[in-house]
Design an enzyme around this catalytic site. Structure first.
Site, short mmCIF file in Angstrom:
data_model
loop_
_atom_site.label_atom_id
_atom_site.label_comp_id
_atom_site.label_asym_id
_atom_site.label_seq_id
_atom_site.Cartn_x
_atom_site.Cartn_y
_atom_site.Cartn_z
N ASP A 1 16.76 -42.01 -74.23
CA ASP A 1 17.89 -41.51 -75.01
C ASP A 1 18.77 -40.53 -74.23
O ASP A 1 18.30 -39.83 -73.32
CB ASP A 1 17.38 -40.83 -76.29
N GLU B 1 12.30 -46.05 -74.82
CA GLU B 1 11.22 -45.41 -75.58
C GLU B 1 10.52 -46.35 -76.56
O GLU B 1 9.31 -46.25 -76.75
CB GLU B 1 11.75 -44.21 -76.40
N TYR C 1 24.34 -42.57 -81.19
CA TYR C 1 23.13 -41.75 -81.09
C TYR C 1 23.14 -40.65 -82.13
O TYR C 1 24.15 -39.98 -82.34
CB TYR C 1 23.01 -41.16 -79.69
#
EC number: 5.6.2.1
Length: 689
Positions: free
Chosen positions: A82, A9, A298
């Site tokens: 992600d 991203e 994360y």
């Protein structure tokens, strides 16, 4: 030319990963989503089984062109967005735009951006998980159907620029319901009696407990008089001593929600800022000779699970630093998240301590990393052991009780203690060593009148916690939801607590009347459960959408026909327009309130609302210093004569000159203290509370 193309991203993430993978891999960024529903229209065909119409997001054309160019040359394309539903959807949209094979094993996921984790993920690529994509699609389409149907009704009947949504409308309802509780609250009188007692040279406090061996509520002054009349002198006896050992376990490592709550309480970070800084720590920090490394796992997760490798590393660190007795002997109690098998938020390596990382981090990055690191390491430490003692202090029919505690073994509290919105109860309170039968003297018996208090308004931390407890929304939605209800001017912050605005209450009443399901907590929770079932493959997304929309469209039709137009009157500004002489009114804009001419659109005069601080401008000595706000809502100080005088200061001038250099003095805030400093030299005055 590299044979393998990897798409992520963000440029920061791309830069970190490319260093790990070597020359055979080219890593580029999609800059987030590349496809979405159009902004100019609904983009969902309700007549064709809710088929979404995806388009390339405006401004993303050059990015898509670049992606296609590199994909055409590569032998293999890997999608490394992600590891959540949103990331899975980004990967799917990329595969469609780049015309990749549906069955291709080109999806790689990793929970932390470290060399080992990234390399391992590329050994085990998988197909795109369509159940996760469909769960994200369902959420997006649901939100579009709600927003694009309710908002035009609100624009037409109330005011342009308004919006309503599944999660934001429930969040607004929580704030308004709490405000109504406060408005309807009737305080009740009650009393407490506190006594100060002396034993030898020690003094301690106790509270009235029983009258004639029964609890006795002190509701009025008459009750107090009854108790004080029963007292006979100042001599009391210890009639019971209860000693216990209490264990306090550490808090679990952070989830998204608990990180946002604790960062708000300990660091004064807003939810959006917490997520922004956490993203920087996750995507990679340049550690100079060590290279770029993701410092945390994360940050969008509702799991408290920890990998065995991370536990072992933490145990080794704790043993080396504090000793074997400080390591946890408990079995793991972490919960698996609703969204995939994520871990909790933790440092990617316990051995990268906050002190070691400090020189590589910004102030905000360091503070958040320290919080995450300490919370995780503490979660793997031994419980704290507290010695508690309870004393019953009696005279005739009157009994007082004193409670004390001391820390016997600090355990995890050596490193970290979780904060609460309310006062924490883990402070030490030492009592003198007393035994049953010992005599003590009352040095003071003090009755105090009190009134019950209404429930407190929501802080951002408490609102996030409530949304999580009610299972409304997901880790990724808390920050944008709170952001939205503030940007729409539905709520405002007063003393760091949310208060609904008049506009917010008007919108809420209309949504409550005509779209009751949208603000119903149970409905919203059930919808989240259905989204989870889509992710698990137990139900199709189209069935979920149809089950909602068939009744919702009837609510929309009724609202369009029956909702009465509401006129929101502008607040008078108390002055006339210098252009045309019409009264000025106060309007709400994107960056807060401003003054505008009531004769709009014939007269378009506007003025900023300025607040004088009662100090003359130190630059021109003619104008007054006024408080203004920047586009980012940050307070600064300028001259009322602007643009003739361009004086500006982030710190508040106090109207005195520096005794050292004669330049103006300002108030400089650092945390909870305010210092008077010189705007020019190093002169400082003592800090003020």
């Amino acid at each position: 030319m590299a044979d393998n193309l990897v798409i992520v991203e963000s440029p920061a993430k791309a830069k970190t990963i490319e260093k790990y993978l070597g020359k055979k891999y080219k890593v580029i960024a999609s800059m987030g989503h590349v496809r979405d529903l159009p902004r100019s229209q609904m983009g969902v065909d309700t007549e064709d089984n809710y088929e979404p119409k995806y388009i390339t997001i405006r401004g993303k054309g050059p990015v898509v062109k670049e992606l296609k160019k590199h994909a055409k040359k590569a032998k293999n394309v890997f999608l490394a967005s992600d590891p959540d539903r949103e990331g899975e959807a980004i990967a799917w949209h990329l595969s469609k735009i780049l015309e990749l094979e549906d069955s291709k094993e080109n999806r790689v996921v990793f929970n932390e951006i470290t060399k080992d984790a990234v390399k391992e993920s590329f050994k085990n690529p998988r197909e795109i998980e369509m159940n996760l994509v469909d769960a994200q699609q369902a959420r997006r389409i649901l939100d579009r159907l709600v927003g694009y149907n309710i908002s035009p009704v609100l624009w037409k009947k109330v005011k342009k620029g308004l919006s309503a949504g599944r999660v934001q409308s429930v969040a607004l309802r929580l704030v308004i319901d709490r405000e109504n509780e406060i408005r309807n609250f009737k305080p009740e009188e009650y009393w407490i009696i506190e006594g100060e007692f002396r034993y030898k040279k020690s003094k301690f406090n106790a509270k009235f407990l029983h009258y004639k061996n029964k609890p006795f509520k002190l509701k009025t002054k008459k009750d107090i008089e009854k108790i004080t009349a029963a007292l006979d002198g100042d001599q009391f006896e210890i009639t019971n001593v209860t000693k216990k050992e209490k264990t306090r376990n550490p808090a679990n490592p952070f989830t998204t929600s608990t990180l946002q709550q604790e960062a708000a309480r300990k660091l004064n970070f807003k939810a959006r800022k917490t997520m922004m800084v956490a993203q920087q720590l996750y995507e990679g920090i340049d550690l100079k000779k060590q290279g770029t490394i993701g410092l945390i796992t994360y940050m969008r997760t509702d799991s408290t699970r920890i990998s065995d490798t991370a536990k072992a590393e933490a145990k080794q660190y704790i043993t080396d630093k504090y000793g074997e007795s400080y390591t946890s002997k408990r079995k793991a109690s972490g919960k698996q998240g609703d969204q995939d098998a994520h871990e909790a938020i933790r440092p990617s390596s316990t051995m990268r301590t906050p002190d070691d990382m400090k020189s590589f981090l910004t102030k905000d990055q360091y503070r958040l990393y320290k919080l995450i690191w300490e919370r995780f390491v503490a979660s793997q430490m031994a419980p704290a052991i507290l010695d508690t003692v309870s004393l019953d202090i009696t005279q005739g029919d009157i009994k007082f009780r004193a409670n004390g505690q001391t820390i016997k073994f600090k355990g995890f509290m050596t490193l970290y203690v979780e904060t609460k919105d309310d006062i924490d109860s883990e402070k030490e309170n030492k009592l003198p060593k007393l035994e049953q039968g010992d005599k003590v003297t009352a040095t003071q018996i003090e009755p105090a009148q009190h009134y019950t208090q209404p429930p407190p308004r929501y802080t951002e931390a408490r609102l996030v916690k409530t949304l999580e407890e009610l299972k409304i929304g997901r880790p990724s939605t808390y920050a944008p939801t709170i952001d939205t209800i503030q940007k729409r001017n539905y709520v405002k912050l007063e003393s760091k607590r949310f208060v609904p605005t008049e506009l917010g209450e008007i919108v809420h009443e209309q949504v409550k009347e005509y779209f009751p399901e949208i603000i119903d907590v149970e409905f919203t929770v059930n919808m989240e459960t259905l989204l989870d079932k889509i992710a698990e493959g137990d139900i199709t997304w189209r069935k979920v959408i149809d089950g909602f929309f068939s009744s919702f469209k009837q609510d929309v039709e009724r609202a369009e026909e029956e909702m009465e137009k509401i006129e929101i009157k502008d607040e008078p500004a108390g002055e006339d327009c210098e252009v045309c002489g019409s009264p000025m009114v106060i309007k709400m804009g994107r960056y807060g309130k401003f003054m505008a001419c009531s004769n709009f659109p014939d007269c378009r005069n506007t003025k900023a609302i300025v607040k004088s601080i009662g100090v003359k401008c130190p630059k021109c000595n003619d104008g007054d210093v006024v408080e203004r706000k920047s586009k980012k809502n940050r307070v600064f100080y300028g001259c009322s004569k602007y643009p003739e005088c361009d004086f500006i200061s982030w710190d508040k001038p106090i109207g005195r000159d520096c005794p050292k250099c004669n330049q103006y003095l300002v108030e400089n805030k650092k945390g909870k203290t305010t210092q008077v400093i010189c705007s020019n030299c190093d002169y400082k005055e003592a800090a003020q509370k």
